[in-house]
Design a protein around this motif. Structure first.
Motif, PDB file in Angstrom:
ATOM      1  N   ALA A  62      -4.469  -9.143   5.095  1.00 18.07           N
ATOM      2  CA  ALA A  62      -3.467  -9.751   4.213  1.00 18.07           C
ATOM      3  C   ALA A  62      -2.361  -8.773   3.814  1.00 18.07           C
ATOM      4  O   ALA A  62      -1.639  -9.014   2.859  1.00 18.07           O
ATOM      5  N   GLY A  63      -2.218  -7.674   4.573  1.00 17.70           N
ATOM      6  CA  GLY A  63      -1.190  -6.686   4.207  1.00 17.70           C
ATOM      7  C   GLY A  63       0.213  -7.187   4.523  1.00 17.70           C
ATOM      8  O   GLY A  63       0.395  -8.193   5.200  1.00 17.70           O
ATOM      9  N   ARG A  64       1.211  -6.457   4.010  1.00 17.19           N
ATOM     10  CA  ARG A  64       2.609  -6.846   4.261  1.00 17.19           C
ATOM     11  C   ARG A  64       3.136  -6.258   5.566  1.00 17.19           C
ATOM     12  O   ARG A  64       4.071  -6.768   6.149  1.00 17.19           O
ATOM     13  N   GLY A  65       2.586  -5.131   5.982  1.00 18.16           N
ATOM     14  CA  GLY A  65       3.018  -4.528   7.240  1.00 18.16           C
ATOM     15  C   GLY A  65       4.455  -4.038   7.207  1.00 18.16           C
ATOM     16  O   GLY A  65       5.179  -4.145   8.205  1.00 18.16           O
ATOM     17  N   THR A  66       4.869  -3.451   6.116  1.00 17.93           N
ATOM     18  CA  THR A  66       6.281  -3.046   5.987  1.00 17.93           C
ATOM     19  C   THR A  66       6.659  -1.913   6.939  1.00 17.93           C
ATOM     20  O   THR A  66       7.798  -1.837   7.385  1.00 17.93           O
ATOM     21  N   THR A  90      -8.315 -16.136   0.482  1.00 17.01           N
ATOM     22  CA  THR A  90      -6.874 -15.913   0.334  1.00 17.01           C
ATOM     23  C   THR A  90      -6.611 -14.903  -0.774  1.00 17.01           C
ATOM     24  O   THR A  90      -7.099 -15.057  -1.896  1.00 17.01           O
ATOM     25  N   GLN A  91      -5.832 -13.892  -0.449  1.00 15.39           N
ATOM     26  CA  GLN A  91      -5.374 -12.942  -1.462  1.00 15.39           C
ATOM     27  C   GLN A  91      -3.976 -13.405  -1.895  1.00 15.39           C
ATOM     28  O   GLN A  91      -3.035 -13.379  -1.104  1.00 15.39           O
ATOM     29  N   THR A  92      -3.862 -13.806  -3.129  1.00 13.18           N
ATOM     30  CA  THR A  92      -2.627 -14.465  -3.572  1.00 13.18           C
ATOM     31  C   THR A  92      -1.437 -13.506  -3.548  1.00 13.18           C
ATOM     32  O   THR A  92      -0.342 -13.867  -3.125  1.00 13.18           O
ATOM     33  N   GLN A  98      -0.223  -9.318  -2.664  1.00 12.25           N
ATOM     34  CA  GLN A  98      -0.679  -8.128  -1.938  1.00 12.25           C
ATOM     35  C   GLN A  98      -0.743  -6.945  -2.898  1.00 12.25           C
ATOM     36  O   GLN A  98       0.143  -6.100  -2.930  1.00 12.25           O
ATOM     37  N   ARG A  99      -1.824  -6.883  -3.676  1.00 11.16           N
ATOM     38  CA  ARG A  99      -1.900  -5.860  -4.733  1.00 11.16           C
ATOM     39  C   ARG A  99      -2.708  -4.636  -4.329  1.00 11.16           C
ATOM     40  O   ARG A  99      -2.872  -3.710  -5.103  1.00 11.16           O
ATOM     41  N   GLY A 100      -3.261  -4.652  -3.116  1.00 11.05           N
ATOM     42  CA  GLY A 100      -4.020  -3.479  -2.668  1.00 11.05           C
ATOM     43  C   GLY A 100      -5.357  -3.868  -2.046  1.00 11.05           C
ATOM     44  O   GLY A 100      -5.786  -5.032  -2.109  1.00 11.05           O
ATOM     45  N   GLY A 124       0.698   2.463  -7.566  1.00 10.34           N
ATOM     46  CA  GLY A 124       0.777   1.116  -8.116  1.00 10.34           C
ATOM     47  C   GLY A 124      -0.054   0.068  -7.401  1.00 10.34           C
ATOM     48  O   GLY A 124       0.212  -1.127  -7.501  1.00 10.34           O
ATOM     49  N   GLU A 125      -1.085   0.522  -6.659  1.00  8.31           N
ATOM     50  CA  GLU A 125      -1.940  -0.441  -5.945  1.00  8.31           C
ATOM     51  C   GLU A 125      -3.379  -0.368  -6.452  1.00  8.31           C
ATOM     52  O   GLU A 125      -3.793   0.621  -7.056  1.00  8.31           O
ATOM     53  N   LEU A 126      -4.122  -1.439  -6.193  1.00  7.76           N
ATOM     54  CA  LEU A 126      -5.559  -1.459  -6.512  1.00  7.76           C
ATOM     55  C   LEU A 126      -6.282  -1.036  -5.238  1.00  7.76           C
ATOM     56  O   LEU A 126      -6.309  -1.781  -4.258  1.00  7.76           O
TER      57      LEU A 126
HETATM   58  P1  TTP Z   1      -2.035  -0.947   4.758  1.00  8.87           P
HETATM   59  O1  TTP Z   1      -1.794  -0.648   6.207  1.00  8.87           O
HETATM   60  O2  TTP Z   1      -2.172   0.192   3.831  1.00  8.87           O
HETATM   61  O3  TTP Z   1      -0.903  -1.884   4.199  1.00  8.87           O
HETATM   62  P2  TTP Z   1      -0.067  -2.974   4.958  1.00  8.87           P
HETATM   63  O4  TTP Z   1      -0.856  -3.625   6.034  1.00  8.87           O
HETATM   64  O5  TTP Z   1       0.498  -3.881   3.919  1.00  8.87           O
HETATM   65  O6  TTP Z   1       1.108  -2.158   5.683  1.00  8.87           O
HETATM   66  P3  TTP Z   1       2.349  -1.366   5.067  1.00  8.87           P
HETATM   67  O7  TTP Z   1       1.799  -0.207   4.295  1.00  8.87           O
HETATM   68  O8  TTP Z   1       3.079  -0.938   6.293  1.00  8.87           O
HETATM   69  O9  TTP Z   1       3.156  -2.316   4.243  1.00  8.87           O
HETATM   70  O10 TTP Z   1      -3.312  -1.855   4.589  1.00  8.87           O
HETATM   71  C1  TTP Z   1      -4.567  -1.500   5.106  1.00  8.87           C
HETATM   72  C2  TTP Z   1      -5.311  -2.767   5.422  1.00  8.87           C
HETATM   73  O11 TTP Z   1      -5.537  -3.534   4.255  1.00  8.87           O
HETATM   74  C3  TTP Z   1      -4.573  -3.658   6.371  1.00  8.87           C
HETATM   75  O12 TTP Z   1      -5.518  -4.234   7.247  1.00  8.87           O
HETATM   76  C4  TTP Z   1      -3.977  -4.723   5.476  1.00  8.87           C
HETATM   77  C5  TTP Z   1      -4.958  -4.814   4.345  1.00  8.87           C
HETATM   78  N1  TTP Z   1      -4.384  -5.150   3.044  1.00  8.87           N
HETATM   79  C6  TTP Z   1      -4.701  -6.360   2.442  1.00  8.87           C
HETATM   80  O13 TTP Z   1      -5.424  -7.184   3.018  1.00  8.87           O
HETATM   81  N2  TTP Z   1      -4.196  -6.630   1.207  1.00  8.87           N
HETATM   82  C7  TTP Z   1      -3.391  -5.764   0.540  1.00  8.87           C
HETATM   83  O14 TTP Z   1      -2.965  -6.063  -0.599  1.00  8.87           O
HETATM   84  C8  TTP Z   1      -3.047  -4.515   1.195  1.00  8.87           C
HETATM   85  C9  TTP Z   1      -2.135  -3.528   0.520  1.00  8.87           C
HETATM   86  C10 TTP Z   1      -3.574  -4.253   2.436  1.00  8.87           C
END
Ligand code: TTP
Length: 404
Positions: A8-12, A77-79, A81-83, A185-187
Motif C-alpha cells: 500500500a505504499g505511495r512509491g514516490t 485496506t490501509q486508508t 499511507q502512514r507507515g 513522521g511515519e509509523l
Molecule cells: P517504502 O518503500 O518505504 O515506501 P513506498 O512504497 O511508499 O515508496 P516511497 O518511499 O518511494 O514513497 O515502503 C516499504 C513497503 O511498505 C512497501 O512494500 C510499501 C509498504 N507500505 C505500506 O504498505 N504502507 C505505508 O504506509 C508505507 C509507507 C509503506
C-alpha cells in the motif's frame, strides 16, 4: 505461518513509473513484482497471505483473486499511507492469534533464505551490503546471534547487515502496533520490532539475495534477476528465419518475425511483436502488445504494455512505460564516457545509481520525435514528449540535474 504482504505504499521514489500504477504492480519477468513476493512466501511456508492494499485501487485483488500459488489470500485496506506499522495494523483484524510474518510487497527474496526466516522465528531477514549508510542497519549482540534494534541510515554503521523488511514475529507483536510517529513522521514497523527484541530473542537470518525495488533502475535489476531464472518456451508465432538463443519465452499470441535475433534471457509477452530484423539481447522484457520494429536494437530493458519502438531505434538498459512511443531513429545513451556510474534524479536529488550501464526511464504515454537522442539517466515524465531531432542531455524536471 500467516503472512502479511505490504502493498500500500505511495512509491514516490519510483516516479514517473508509479504515476498510474502501484509499485507492487510493476512488471517483473511477465508478472507483477508482488506476485514474486507472494510466490516466495508460499514456497517458504506461508499458510495464508493478507495483502495490505490502498483504497480505491483494485489492481492487486483483480490480479490475484482469492488464491495464488496454492495459498489463500485476504485483503486489508490501509486508508492513509502512514507507515509500515500502520499498514500491519490494518491487517491485524485478519490475523489469527498466532505468530506471523511481514514482508514488503516491493522486494524480491530468494526462496531458501525466506524459508530460513520462517523456520527460525522470531527472526529478521538481514542482508550484507558494501555501503550500509543508506539503509536501516541491524544492531546485534556481540555474538551476532540476537538482534537488539535497528538504526536508520547511520553515518558510522555498527555492522554491514541491513534490515530487509522481512520479519517473523510472535503473536504478541500484534499488541505492539500502536507506535508513535518517527522522526520522519511515519509509523514504522521497526519500532514494533524494537519491542519484540526486548521481549524475545530475535535472530538475524542472513539472506543470500534480496532486492528492494524502490527506484527505477531497481526495476531493471528485478527483471535481470527473474529473467535469469526463466526456462525458455515458445507458445507464440516464431518465423523460421528468426534466431532465438538462450532462455526465451514467446507467449501465446506473440509474434517474432523474420530476421530477428533474440539472445535470452528474454520474455516476449502476449500480443507483442518483434521484427522484422530486430535484435533483442540482455535481460529484456517486452510487455503485452508492445512492439519492437524493423532495425531496432533493445538491450537489457523493460518495455511495458503497448510500448512501441517501431523503427531504427536503440534502447539500452531502459524502462519504457505503458503506451510510450519512440519516433524513428530515437537513440538512448547508456554509458558515460568517464566510466562512472550513471546518475538519476530521485525526488529532487541527483543520486548515483551504482550502474555503469543505465539508459532512460519513460513515463507512461511519453513520446519521442524522430531522431531524438536521450542521454544516460534521463527520465521523461508521464505523457512527456520531445521534438524531432531533440537531444535531451539532462532530466527535464531539474535544473539541478543540469549541473551534475
Ligand atoms: P517504502 O518503500 O518505504 O515506501 P513506498 O512504497 O511508499 O515508496 P516511497 O518511499 O518511494 O514513497 O515502503 C516499504 C513497503 O511498505 C512497501 O512494500 C510499501 C509498504 N507500505 C505500506 O504498505 N504502507 C505505508 O504506509 C508505507 C509507507 C509503506
Amino acid at each position: 505461518m500467516q503472512t502479511v504482504v505490504l502493498a500500500a505504499g505511495r512509491g514516490t521514489r519510483m516516479r514517473p513509473l508509479t504515476d498510474r500504477r502501484l509499485k507492487p504492480m510493476l512488471p517483473v519477468a511477465g508478472r507483477p513484482l508482488v506476485a514474486h513476493t507472494v510466490e516466495a512466501a508460499a514456497e517458504a511456508g506461508a499458510s495464508r497471505v493478507v495483502l495490505v492494499v490502498q483504497p480505491d485501487d483494485d489492481s492487486v485483488s483483480d490480479y490475484f483473486g482469492d488464491e495464488h500459488a496454492g495459498v489463500e489470500l485476504a485483503y486489508a485496506t490501509q486508508t492513509e499511507q502512514r507507515g509500515t506499522a500502520d499498514a500491519v495494523r490494518a491487517a491485524a483484524p485478519k490475523l489469527a492469534d498466532a505468530p506471523f510474518v511481514v514482508l514488503n510487497g516491493d522486494a524480491l527474496y530468494d526462496h531458501d533464505s525466506l524459508a530460513a526466516l520462517y523456520e527460525r522465528a522470531p527472526a529478521v531477514g538481514a542482508f550484507r551490503v558494501a555501503d550500509p549508510t543508506q539503509y536501516g542497519v541491524l544492531l546485534t549482540d556481540e555474538a551476532g546471534e540476537r538482534v537488539t534494534g535497528v538504526v536508520e541510515k547511520p553515518a558510522d554503521p555498527p555492522s554491514d547487515l541491513v534490515n530487509t523488511g522481512a520479519y517473523a514475529l510472535p503473536a504478541e507483536a500484534k499488541r505492539w502496533l500502536d507506535v508513535g510517529e518517527s522522526e520522519r513522521g511515519e509509523l514504522e514497523f521497526t519500532d514494533v520490532l524494537a519491542q519484540a527484541c526486548e521481549a524475545f530473542p530475535v535472530s538475524p537470518v542472513a539472506f543470500e539475495r534480496w532486492l528492494d525495488v524502490g527506484r527505477p533502475w531497481e526495476l531493471l535489476e528485478a527483471n535481470e534477476w527473474k529473467l535469469d531464472e526463466l526456462d525458455g518456451r515458445v507458445d507464440g508465432d516464431v518465423h523460421a528465419d528468426a534466431d532465438l538463443a538462450g532462455d526465451v519465452v514467446v507467449e501465446a499470441g506473440a509474434t517474432v518475425r523474420s530476421g530477428v535475433v533474440i539472445e535470452g534471457p528474454a520474455y516476449i509477452d502476449a500480443g507483442a511483436t518483434v521484427g522484422p530484423n530486430a535484435y533483442v539481447c540482455g535481460a529484456t522484457y517486452v510487455g503485452p502488445e508492445a512492439k519492437v520494429g524493423h532495425a531496432v536494437e533493445v538491450k537489457n530493458s523493460v518495455l511495458m504494455a503497448d510500448a512501441h519502438a517501431g523503427h531504427l531505434a536503440y534502447v539500452g538498459d531502459s524502462v519504457l512505460g505503458r503506451a510510450t512511443n519512440l519516433g524513428a531513429g530515437t537513440k538512448v545513451a547508456n554509458l558515460r564516457h568517464d566510466g562512472n556510474a550513471v546518475k538519476m534524479l530521485v525526488k529532487g536529488d541527483v543520486v548515483s545509481t551504482g550502474r555503469r550501464k543505465l539508459g532512460v526511464v519513460l513515463g507512461d504515454g511519453a513520446k519521442t520525435g524522430i531522431n531524438t537522442s536521450l542521454n544516460a539517466g534521463v527520465k521523461l515524465p508521464t505523457e512527456g514528449a520531445t521534438r524531432p531531432g531533440e537531444t535531451v542531455l539532462f532530466d527535464p524536471e531539474s535544473e539541478k540535474g543540469r549541473r551534475e
